[in-house]
Design a protein around this motif. Structure first.
Motif, PDB file in Angstrom:
ATOM      1  N   ALA B 145       0.873  -1.293  -0.082  1.00 34.22           N
ATOM      2  CA  ALA B 145      -0.001  -0.118  -0.043  1.00 34.22           C
ATOM      3  C   ALA B 145       0.950   1.184  -0.135  1.00 34.22           C
ATOM      4  CB  ALA B 145      -0.776   0.042   1.179  1.00 34.22           C
ATOM      5  N   TRP B 146       2.038   1.205   0.866  1.00 32.88           N
ATOM      6  CA  TRP B 146       2.743   2.399   0.820  1.00 32.88           C
ATOM      7  C   TRP B 146       3.684   2.650  -0.265  1.00 32.88           C
ATOM      8  CZ3 TRP B 146       8.086   3.026   0.440  1.00 32.88           C
ATOM      9  CH2 TRP B 146       8.907   4.212   0.863  1.00 32.88           C
ATOM     10  N   LEU B 147       4.129   1.565  -1.072  1.00 30.63           N
ATOM     11  CA  LEU B 147       4.655   1.572  -2.336  1.00 30.63           C
ATOM     12  C   LEU B 147       3.725   2.135  -3.346  1.00 30.63           C
ATOM     13  CD1 LEU B 147       6.661  -1.513  -3.222  1.00 30.63           C
ATOM     14  CD2 LEU B 147       7.527   0.752  -3.100  1.00 30.63           C
ATOM     15  N   LEU B 148       2.672   1.767  -3.539  1.00 37.44           N
ATOM     16  CA  LEU B 148       1.397   2.032  -4.404  1.00 37.44           C
ATOM     17  C   LEU B 148       1.018   3.696  -4.319  1.00 37.44           C
ATOM     18  CD1 LEU B 148      -1.622  -0.501  -4.491  1.00 37.44           C
ATOM     19  CD2 LEU B 148       0.152   0.312  -6.485  1.00 37.44           C
ATOM     20  N   TYR B 149       1.094   4.206  -3.067  1.00 31.38           N
ATOM     21  CA  TYR B 149       1.009   5.442  -2.665  1.00 31.38           C
ATOM     22  C   TYR B 149       1.841   6.193  -3.202  1.00 31.38           C
ATOM     23  CZ  TYR B 149       0.068   9.693  -0.054  1.00 31.38           C
ATOM     24  OH  TYR B 149      -0.324  11.065   0.183  1.00 31.38           O
ATOM     25  N   GLN B 150       3.419   6.039  -2.991  1.00 27.92           N
ATOM     26  CA  GLN B 150       4.314   6.565  -3.331  1.00 27.92           C
ATOM     27  C   GLN B 150       4.542   6.606  -4.976  1.00 27.92           C
ATOM     28  OE1 GLN B 150       6.593   8.195  -1.548  1.00 27.92           O
ATOM     29  NE2 GLN B 150       5.398   7.674   0.296  1.00 27.92           N
ATOM     30  N   PHE B 151       3.984   5.518  -5.530  1.00 25.60           N
ATOM     31  CA  PHE B 151       4.089   5.395  -7.062  1.00 25.60           C
ATOM     32  C   PHE B 151       2.999   6.548  -7.638  1.00 25.60           C
ATOM     33  CE2 PHE B 151       5.479   0.919  -7.240  1.00 25.60           C
ATOM     34  CZ  PHE B 151       6.840   1.225  -7.413  1.00 25.60           C
ATOM     35  N   GLY B 167      -1.056  -0.978  -9.112  1.00 28.59           N
ATOM     36  CA  GLY B 167      -1.543  -1.968  -8.515  1.00 28.59           C
ATOM     37  C   GLY B 167      -1.387  -3.248  -9.263  1.00 28.59           C
ATOM     38  N   VAL B 168      -1.811  -3.315 -10.464  1.00 30.59           N
ATOM     39  CA  VAL B 168      -2.004  -4.302 -11.398  1.00 30.59           C
ATOM     40  C   VAL B 168      -0.614  -4.744 -11.547  1.00 30.59           C
ATOM     41  CG1 VAL B 168      -2.194  -5.178 -13.757  1.00 30.59           C
ATOM     42  CG2 VAL B 168      -3.972  -3.757 -12.397  1.00 30.59           C
ATOM     43  N   ALA B 169       0.575  -3.780 -11.951  1.00 29.24           N
ATOM     44  CA  ALA B 169       1.962  -3.989 -12.153  1.00 29.24           C
ATOM     45  C   ALA B 169       2.265  -4.616 -10.840  1.00 29.24           C
ATOM     46  CB  ALA B 169       2.595  -2.829 -12.541  1.00 29.24           C
ATOM     47  N   SER B 171       1.088  -6.146  -8.535  1.00 24.88           N
ATOM     48  CA  SER B 171       0.366  -7.619  -8.313  1.00 24.88           C
ATOM     49  C   SER B 171       1.272  -8.806  -9.098  1.00 24.88           C
ATOM     50  CB  SER B 171      -1.105  -7.757  -8.741  1.00 24.88           C
ATOM     51  OG  SER B 171      -1.861  -7.239  -7.694  1.00 24.88           O
ATOM     52  N   ALA B 172       1.431  -8.278 -10.556  1.00 22.77           N
ATOM     53  CA  ALA B 172       2.254  -9.209 -11.416  1.00 22.77           C
ATOM     54  C   ALA B 172       3.563  -9.451 -10.950  1.00 22.77           C
ATOM     55  CB  ALA B 172       2.047  -8.666 -12.800  1.00 22.77           C
ATOM     56  N   PHE B 173       4.227  -8.211 -10.370  1.00 18.30           N
ATOM     57  CA  PHE B 173       5.547  -8.325  -9.936  1.00 18.30           C
ATOM     58  C   PHE B 173       5.559  -9.570  -8.690  1.00 18.30           C
ATOM     59  CE2 PHE B 173       9.333  -6.711  -7.846  1.00 18.30           C
ATOM     60  CZ  PHE B 173      10.446  -7.035  -8.948  1.00 18.30           C
ATOM     61  N   ALA B 174       4.728  -9.200  -7.882  1.00 21.20           N
ATOM     62  CA  ALA B 174       4.888  -9.759  -6.576  1.00 21.20           C
ATOM     63  C   ALA B 174       4.362 -11.302  -7.151  1.00 21.20           C
ATOM     64  CB  ALA B 174       3.810  -9.245  -5.730  1.00 21.20           C
ATOM     65  N   GLY B 175       3.503 -11.517  -7.865  1.00 21.24           N
ATOM     66  CA  GLY B 175       3.090 -12.763  -8.244  1.00 21.24           C
ATOM     67  C   GLY B 175       4.309 -13.563  -8.802  1.00 21.24           C
ATOM     68  N   ALA B 176       5.173 -12.848  -9.778  1.00 26.70           N
ATOM     69  CA  ALA B 176       6.260 -13.470 -10.370  1.00 26.70           C
ATOM     70  C   ALA B 176       7.539 -13.845  -9.213  1.00 26.70           C
ATOM     71  CB  ALA B 176       7.005 -12.582 -11.294  1.00 26.70           C
ATOM     72  N   LEU B 177       7.712 -12.837  -8.288  1.00 31.42           N
ATOM     73  CA  LEU B 177       8.495 -13.426  -7.165  1.00 31.42           C
ATOM     74  C   LEU B 177       8.135 -14.480  -6.338  1.00 31.42           C
ATOM     75  CD1 LEU B 177       9.395  -9.669  -5.638  1.00 31.42           C
ATOM     76  CD2 LEU B 177      10.897 -11.241  -7.259  1.00 31.42           C
ATOM     77  N   THR B 178       6.644 -14.487  -5.960  1.00 33.18           N
ATOM     78  CA  THR B 178       5.996 -15.737  -5.213  1.00 33.18           C
ATOM     79  C   THR B 178       6.397 -16.855  -6.121  1.00 33.18           C
ATOM     80  OG1 THR B 178       4.546 -14.032  -4.595  1.00 33.18           O
ATOM     81  CG2 THR B 178       4.007 -16.240  -4.190  1.00 33.18           C
ATOM     82  N   GLY B 179       6.311 -16.733  -7.380  1.00 35.21           N
ATOM     83  CA  GLY B 179       6.470 -18.048  -8.211  1.00 35.21           C
ATOM     84  C   GLY B 179       7.975 -18.351  -8.100  1.00 35.21           C
ATOM     85  N   ILE B 180       8.891 -17.421  -7.903  1.00 36.08           N
ATOM     86  CA  ILE B 180      10.250 -17.987  -7.901  1.00 36.08           C
ATOM     87  C   ILE B 180      10.295 -18.900  -6.529  1.00 36.08           C
ATOM     88  CG2 ILE B 180      12.658 -16.935  -7.557  1.00 36.08           C
ATOM     89  CD1 ILE B 180      11.981 -14.661  -9.169  1.00 36.08           C
ATOM     90  N   LEU B 181       9.794 -18.170  -5.254  1.00 32.67           N
ATOM     91  CA  LEU B 181       9.757 -18.547  -4.031  1.00 32.67           C
ATOM     92  C   LEU B 181       9.306 -20.128  -4.315  1.00 32.67           C
ATOM     93  CD1 LEU B 181       8.845 -15.777  -2.141  1.00 32.67           C
ATOM     94  CD2 LEU B 181      11.078 -16.733  -1.950  1.00 32.67           C
TER      95      LEU B 181
END
Lengths: 269, 350
Positions: B145-151, B167-169, B171-181
């Motif tokens: 939420a903080w990152l989104l606010y800053q962006f 937020g969509v971007a 989500s996609a980025f966090a999804g990719a990192l979660t995928g790596i994990l």
């Protein structure tokens, strides 16, 4: 009440939209802002309302910079009808109009608020549609419903007092109205001024501008080109230079002596 | 009182007994047959003692956790939809849930060696490591939420369209990192993560509810002050500002509300879809757009529906516990599609 612009300007996309404009709008009078498309009329009105932060200069409401005013005081001191609203929610007209006074008169009771909303809806000719939802109305009716909401913002702030209402800023308030409703809307503006409130309206129909305005401000290329009473401002030279009309289109009404525009060369063709 | 308000008030009045009824049914139904009377009659040595333990230590916290989560997700969805004037807006869409998911995945895969996150077993969440998952999830959602606010904020002005797109971007980025994990995870962590993404209230305890409450109290306090500003925002940012509403402050508060509602609940219960999107729509169908009714109505209906979904999750494959996220998705999808087609029909026929 007073609303004044002091050397205000606005730039967007590297282009100056309004240059160094200064003007004092008077309470108790209707001031019409006229000018060709893209002259900066809406931007000037948005600057006057405080919706846009002035790029230079300052806007005063009652001799205080509007940036220093509390939201409640500012909401009660001026209200603005924008050209269009993105509203897609199905509010009833009564609820929509009552919403107008929520910030400007937070202490006004719910029943008084609804009663005032009903009165205003009757004044704009929508008394029969109080319980209807706004999405079921025509474009012109919606425009008048929003006019009632904007009037509510000022009326609620002075409800039950003998104070004059604040400044009503109207951006093309008759653009979606038929002839009789154009008369109705402009008559409401005049009535607001008679009660001591200020009215500033942007209007493209110069004949209506002359008919209802005490003062006319002409905007051309982002600058105030002319200002004063309609008889002095609306001349053949102005119509030719600002609006590109041929000479001889501006006439004087025999009964009132006021100028009016009749493009007879087009009629003759 | 106007017609619309009367309808809204009646709807709220009807939702309250519905919630109580669903709660009572949910407490009664499950793998172990219990009776609510056990709450009062089950003493330490009596025959109803076991039933009382089931009610107070297992089913009670589970039902309350489901109710609080449903209310929080539905209110967050209603606030997002009001803020963005977009019926598809959902806390999941702007990346707050994804931030929580990424942080949770980090803890499960990297930080929780031997972490007992097995959703369904009751002996978890007492150890220190078990707390780390929800705490990390909450921090992840706040960070998102903080990152989104800053962006999305430039010169003190926050752009809601940038929040949505960023937020969509995110989500996609966090999804990719979660995928790596997930790719790096061992079998146990993989199983834990899979269950987490499907959502469950099996791990609910009074302690966890206690941890959730401060966040939800803040969210509730913000919600109470946002009803009229959100109504005004339906007229557009310009008109809301002209009416005197502090639009930028409203946006900040709405984001804080979403982080407080969604982060902790998602962290505790896992990803639960559709409540945030569908419930506010259902409420609006009855009450109209007025947030004075939409927000409390969403809270009550969200709580009732998620308790009902969790009850179904417990009973449809007894004694196994189906993840509640599956139930909400299976039931929510047709309802959502029905809502969309109905809205489209109405637009075409209007």
């Amino acid at each position: 009440m007073s609303l004044s612009l002091h050397n205000v300007g606005w730039c967007a996309g590297g282009k100056t939209i309004v240059h160094d404009a200064s003007y004092a709008f008077e309470a108790g009078k209707v001031t019409a802002i006229i000018g060709p498309n893209g002259a900066g009329k809406s931007t000037l009105l948005r600057l006057a309302s405080g919706l846009l932060p002035v790029g230079g200069g300052v806007v005063h409401l009652n001799n205080v910079p509007i940036s220093d005013l509390s939201p409640m005081y500012l909401a009660g001191g001026r209200a603005m009808l924008t050209q269009d609203s993105p509203l897609r929610a199905r509010f009833t007209l009564r609820d929509l109009v009552a919403m107008g006074g929520q910030v400007s008169a937070p202490l006004l009771g719910a029943s008084a608020r609804l009663e005032l909303a009903e009165q205003l809806l009757k004044r704009v000719g929508l008394g029969a549609f109080i319980e209807r939802d706004i999405m079921g109305l025509s474009g012109g009716e919606r425009q008048r419903a929003h006019l009632a909401r904007v009037m509510m913002q000022l009326e609620a702030a002075v409800h039950g007092t003998d104070k004059s209402p604040g400044f009503l800023l109207l951006d093309e308030p008759i653009s979606a109205q038929d002839l009789s409703r154009q008369y109705l809307v402009l008559d409401l503006a005049r009535a607001h001024a008679r009660r001591g409130g200020g009215v500033v309206l942007i209007i493209h129909d110069l004949n209506w501008a002359v008919a209802c305005a005490d003062q006319i401000v002409v905007l051309h290329d982002g600058r105030i080109y002319a200002q004063g009473p309609p008889e002095q401002v609306l001349t053949n030279a102005l119509a030719s230079h600002v609006f590109g009309l041929e000479e001889g289109q501006v006439h004087k009404h025999v009964a009132t002596g006021k100028p009016y525009i009749l493009p007879h060369n087009m009629i003759c063709q | 009182m106007t017609l619309a308000k009367r309808r809204g008030a009646l709807f709220l009045c009807a939702l309250l007994p519905l919630l109580l009824l669903v709660t009572a049914v949910s407490l009664n139904v499950g793998a172990t047959g219990v009776h609510l009377m056990a709450l009062w009659q089950g003493d330490a040595h009596g025959s109803l003692y076991a039933e009382r333990v089931v009610l107070t230590q297992i089913r009670g916290p589970r039902v309350i956790m489901a109710g609080l989560t449903g209310a929080a997700l539905a209110v967050a969805g209603a606030v997002m939809q009001g803020l963005f004037r977009n019926p598809l807006a959902d806390p999941g869409l702007i990346g707050v849930s994804s931030g929580a998911a990424l942080a949770t995945a980090c803890m499960i895969v990297l930080g929780g060696a031997g972490l007992d996150m097995a959703v369904g077993s009751m002996h978890v969440f007492i150890t220190g490591t078990a707390w780390s998952v929800p705490v990390a999830g909450t921090m992840g959602s706040f960070a998102a939420a903080w990152l989104l606010y800053q962006f999305s904020t430039r010169g003190g002005v926050t752009s809601v369209s940038v929040i949505l797109l960023a937020g969509v971007a995110l989500s996609a980025f966090a999804g990719a990192l979660t995928g790596i994990l997930i790719f790096c995870a061992n079998d146990t962590a993989l199983r834990d993560l899979t269950f987490w993404t499907m959502g469950s209230f099996a791990g609910a305890t009074w302690l966890r509810i206690g941890m959730l409450c401060p966040f939800l109290l803040v969210a509730g306090w913000i919600t109470a002050g946002l009803t009229m500003p959100l109504n005004a925002l339906l007229l557009g940012e310009s008109d809301a500002r002209l009416m005197g509403y502090p639009v930028e402050r409203i946006k900040r508060l709405a984001m804080l509300l979403v982080a407080c509602s969604v982060g902790p609940t998602v962290s505790f219960a896992g990803a639960i879809g559709f409540i945030g999107v569908v419930v506010p729509h259902l409420v609006r169908l009855v009450t109209g757009p007025d947030h004075r009714f939409v927000l409390p109505g969403s809270a009550l209906l969200g709580a009732a529906l998620l308790i009902a979904a969790d009850t179904l999750a417990r009973v449809i494959a007894m004694p196994a516990d189906v993840p509640v996220g599956i139930v909400t998705a299976v039931l929510g999808t047709p309802v959502f599609v029905w809502l969309l087609t109905r809205a489209h029909e109405r637009e075409v026929l209007a």
